[in-house]
Design a protein around this motif. Structure first.
Motif, PDB file in Angstrom:
ATOM      1  N   ARG A 252       0.831  -1.205   0.000  1.00 17.33           N
ATOM      2  CA  ARG A 252       0.000   0.000   0.000  1.00 17.33           C
ATOM      3  C   ARG A 252       0.868   1.258   0.000  1.00 17.33           C
ATOM      4  NH1 ARG A 252      -5.856   0.922   0.548  1.00 17.33           N
ATOM      5  NH2 ARG A 252      -5.979   3.180   0.612  1.00 17.33           N
ATOM      6  N   VAL A 259       0.589   5.049   5.783  1.00 20.60           N
ATOM      7  CA  VAL A 259      -0.559   5.704   5.159  1.00 20.60           C
ATOM      8  C   VAL A 259      -0.774   7.079   5.767  1.00 20.60           C
ATOM      9  CG1 VAL A 259      -3.037   5.563   4.768  1.00 20.60           C
ATOM     10  CG2 VAL A 259      -1.643   3.512   4.571  1.00 20.60           C
ATOM     11  N   GLY A 505      -5.142   8.582  -3.397  1.00 17.29           N
ATOM     12  CA  GLY A 505      -5.388   7.158  -3.237  1.00 17.29           C
ATOM     13  C   GLY A 505      -6.458   6.637  -4.174  1.00 17.29           C
ATOM     14  N   ASN A 512      -7.387   5.640   2.163  1.00 16.99           N
ATOM     15  CA  ASN A 512      -6.346   6.010   3.115  1.00 16.99           C
ATOM     16  C   ASN A 512      -6.955   6.474   4.430  1.00 16.99           C
ATOM     17  OD1 ASN A 512      -4.298   5.499   1.257  1.00 16.99           O
ATOM     18  ND2 ASN A 512      -4.255   7.608   0.506  1.00 16.99           N
TER      19      ASN A 512
END
Length: 879
Positions: A252, A259, A505, A512
């Motif tokens: 990710r 994040v 995102g 996110n």
């Protein structure tokens, strides 16, 4: 698995890198081994050593993974083969085979070599199976078309059927001479094959490819979306193949980023990971497009999202599911036609896959969604059938743990499999830069681990969350992130969508903001206190979630984990870290140590509840600045580890062509651990007595005799009051015990040959320990032995713990007891049973002197402190 460097370079047999290409390092203890390490085999040029398996009779096989085609036959094609004429003896000794020398000529570098047996190929990738309707390891579309680049345009993760990895044999007769060989194929679309094997009266194995099958063709696997990048695996305690999906593209965020870093920065530029481009048209070309955007001024600088390269093969996975082929050609990979009918769901890949009915005409398979999503290299299911350790391969990844509520194979409905997912936290100061600013060597520094619970769920719950994303396609990527109509101007739509995803995102999947909100609620309320909608986060975005709450997601290429079959407390789990660098050797995080590019193999002892809390370095690879004199015989870049039933460990290499050595080939090594001298840990009440055993473990070649001592560090807590030998000890000197009960000494000779190497564990003595005063003390061992050949044995002394509990907890009642011998006082009121009354008594007296002075005995959640979760943990045990 790393892509074949050899294939890119052609037929050169020289090393592909030099010491000048890596950071200078001179790490103490690199290379080193705490035991004996012996090279069994070297593999053919360009190939890794993967998928070792040892049959019941000691026969050995492994995969020949992605060799270069220029090797002579049969070593120029991917294959699985065994070593004819050799069987391990399972006596714990490496004396059962001669060591093979280094491959010092081109001829030797082009073949699979061993000094013990000849490598005989059983099956090769792409050979005809099923009456010619399929090829081994090659996935097909629903209508039976081979999915290869000869048939379909687009990217593919490795050539189809070129990367055989894990092998597990499931016998179909009592003698173990007939059965099915299951093999992983590390491609995308992924594959698991089943090939009938049989052994003749001379001990030779043969395969029956005519009756082999590709499991990707089964309806069961198609219902889960198939598989991708099937790497290593395990043979489960219930006798089934467990395949691990090494989905590198799940990242990710890039490397050490979180994040929340993206949310705080207001953009993912330089931070975003490859998974956010999963459903982008032509997803693996995102890095080239980002370079173009930077040149045009749409981005401040160019960067490569972590894992983007593993997005190769995603469109082929769509064709496996039945999608119509789309034309995705165009300038700069922008003018593309999206796949808008059927597309793979990213949340369906990156799991452990269990072939639950391995011998059926069409095996049933399931994915363990509840065990978390990662780039799984390998799982290891412990003997309690509940505890699973898993290694996630790649840069800045994790070693995870899952604990089921009940034995996994005992659930009537696999949707009901329930448990808790954990991430690691490295806690010891020695793992980070000391106050002096000096780094410790990983060869000399164990890692202390606490396990952070991420969340609890059932397998059915997690799959229901996954299913919510099944209908997302490449068209949705453009429609959600670009205002431009992609049908009229596809190039502009792709560019616009890419920039939006980089900044905010991918809105087609978990956002996110949802991940950050999950972490906020977790910190405030604990893992069970998050909103229902957010419970999915740690299971579908495991790495990102673990990073947000401070887990030690710093391991680089965690590529191996294994223990003996049907493992028990006291057995070891081995963890292989292929490269000890990057996040493990930087200036941030919980681990900041010296760099060892050759990697480290750790071991951890299973505790009574199958937890592990200390990773001890056992094998340390070379620095890549070391000379060939030091590196040629050292284990470099560990991949698979395989623990044999006598305690020895097969160690496979994945370091083709790197610096340090005089030759480029990977090898298979056998690790023989030192003999351990163990004393069991005990809990005893004041004035009571309990027995503790002294055991020699991992003993090769038997024991001829020796002497040893057992010492109590604090005899005011417990004292040794008596000691004796078992009947199997022939000639012995009566044990002597010091007046204060602190030390017992022993001396013996095995004149009756009772300690022959039919087994590798021997009980040497039994001690009686009496509780004298509340507290905890170490019980230490020391000893020296000779083996049956008259050679001195290297002995590794291990300590135990003795806990003496209070006279009672609360007012009245009896002294607490430890009914299951795990070192904890579950029977708090001492009435001989464990029930809710014990939970109430602990709750009422949690802060009392009788409990706090014996914190270790009442630390049921094993977090090294007393807290109300200990009461909850005891309650859960009662119920």
């Amino acid at each position: 698995m790393r892509a074949s460097v050899a294939a890119a370079l052609g037929a050169s047999v020289a090393g592909v890198a030099s010491a000048d290409e890596v950071s200078e390092s001179d790490t103490p203890g690199a290379p080193s081994v705490r035991g004996d390490l012996k090279r069994f085999s070297t593999t053919a040029f360009g190939a890794e050593v993967t998928g070792p398996f040892v049959f019941e009779d000691g026969s050995l096989l492994y995969s020949l993974q992605h060799p270069v085609e220029e090797n002579p036959e049969p070593f120029g094609r991917a294959a699985v083969g065994y070593f004819s004429g050799f069987q391990f003896e399972f006596d714990g000794s490496n004396d059962d085979f001669p060591e093979v020398g280094v491959p010092d000529t081109e001829e030797k570098q082009r073949e699979v070599r061993s000094a013990a047996g000849d490598y005989e190929v059983l099956v090769q990738g792409r050979e005809s199976i099923d009456g010619g309707d399929a090829r081994l390891g090659v996935t097909q579309t629903p209508d039976g078309t081979d999915i290869t680049q000869e048939v379909f345009a687009g990217t593919q993760y490795g050539g189809a059927a070129t990367n055989p990895d894990c092998n597990q044999f499931v016998p179909t007769n009592d003698d173990g001479t007939e059965g099915y060989l299951f093999t992983n194929w590390e491609n995308s679309p992924g594959e698991i094959t089943r090939v009938p094997l049989s052994q003749d009266d001379d001990g030779e194995w043969s395969a029956d490819p005519e009756n082999a099958m590709n499991l990707s063709d089964t309806e069961s696997l198609r219902s889960h979306g198939g598989t991708r990048i099937n790497c290593y695996g395990d043979l489960s305690p219930w006798g089934t193949m467990i395949s691990a999906e090494e989905n590198y593209a799940h990242a990710r965020v890039t490397r050490t980023a979180t994040v929340s870093d993206i949310v705080d920065a207001g953009s993912g530029e330089g931070l975003i990971g490859g998974c956010q481009f999963w459903n982008r048209p032509n997803p693996s070309e995102i890095a080239g497009s980002i370079e173009t955007y930077a040149e045009d001024g749409d981005l401040e600088s160019s960067f490569s999202p972590q894992g983007y390269w593993a997005l190769t093969g995603v469109e082929f996975l769509a064709y496996y599911l039945g999608a119509e082929q789309a034309d995705q050609s165009g300038d700069d990979n922008l003018a593309t036609t999206p796949i808008d009918d059927v597309y793979p769901n990213p949340y369906r890949y990156g799991y452990f896959v269990d072939v639950r009915e391995p011998t059926a005409d069409e095996p049933e398979s399931l994915k363990y969604y509840v065990m978390g999503r990662a780039s799984w290299e390998a799982p290891d299911i412990e003997g309690d059938r509940k505890t699973v350790y898993g290694c996630s391969d790649g840069d800045s990844k994790g070693i995870y743990k899952f604990v089921a509520d009940e034995p996994i194979d005992e659930y009537d409905d696999t949707d009901d499999i329930a448990g808790t997912l954990f991430a690691p936290k490295i806690t010891n100061d020695a793992a980070s830069v000391a106050d002096s600013g000096e780094r410790n060597s990983p060869a000399q520094t164990p890692l202390e681990v606490e396990w952070i619970p991420l969340g609890s769920a059932t397998n059915g719950e997690v799959e229901s969350w996954v299913a919510e994303y099944d209908d997302v396609t490449q068209a949705d990527y453009l429609e959600a992130h670009a205002e431009t109509d992609w049908q009229s101007d596809p190039a502009a739509a792709v560019r616009e969508a890419d920039i939006e995803v980089i900044e905010n995102g991918n809105r087609n999947y978990i956002s996110n903001e949802a991940i950050v909100e999950w972490a906020t609620q977790y910190e405030e309320n604990g893992p069970e206190g998050v909103d229902e909608e957010l419970r999915r986060v740690p299971f579908l975005e495991t790495r990102a979630a673990a990073k947000e709450i401070g887990a030690s997601i710093e391991f680089n290429k965690a590529e191996g984990v294994d223990s003996v079959d049907d493992s028990e407390p006291g057995d070891f789990v081995y963890f292989g870290i292929s490269e000890f660098n990057d996040a493990l050797a930087d200036d941030e995080g919980d681990i900041q140590m010296d760099r060892v590019d050759g990697g480290v193999v750790y071991r951890a002892e299973l505790e009574p509840d199958y937890n592990v809390s200390t990773l001890e370095p056992m094998i340390t690879g070379p620095d890549f600045t070391d000379s060939p004199e030091d590196a040629d015989d050292a284990l470099r870049n560990i991949d698979n580890v395989y623990t044999m039933r006598d305690g020895r460990v097969l160690c496979c290499e994945d370091g083709f062509g790197g610096p340090a050595r005089s030759y480029p080939n990977d090898g298979l090594y056998v690790f023989q651990p030192h003999v351990r001298l163990d004393v069991s840990s005990v809990a005893v009440g004041q004035g009571d007595a309990v027995e503790a055993e002294v055991v020699a473990r991992n003993v090769p070649d038997g024991i001829a005799g020796g002497e040893f001592t057992v010492s109590v560090a604090d005899p005011d807590v417990v004292g040794i009051t008596s000691a004796n030998y078992p009947d199997s000890v022939g000639l012995s000197e009566a044990p002597t015990i010091t007046d204060d009960g602190a030390t017992a000494s022993f001396r013996f000779a095995d004149v009756d040959d009772a300690m022959e190497p039919a087994d590798t564990d021997f009980t040497l003595a039994t001690l009686t320990l009496s509780g004298r005063g509340a507290g905890v003390t170490d019980v230490d061992t020391a000893g020296s032995f000779d083996d049956d050949d008259g050679e001195s044995v290297d002995v590794e002394a291990r300590s135990g713990l003795a806990i003496t509990g209070p006279a009672n907890v609360g007012s009245g009642g009896d002294a607490p007891t430890d009914p299951d011998g795990d070192g904890h006082y579950e029977d708090v009121n001492g009435n001989g049973r464990v029930d809710y009354a014990d939970v109430e008594l602990l709750f009422e007296n949690l802060e009392s002197d009788s409990v706090s002075s014996n914190a270790r005995a009442f630390d049921f959640n094993q977090n090294d402190r007393l807290d109300f979760d200990d009461v909850v943990s005891l309650y859960e045990e009662v119920n």
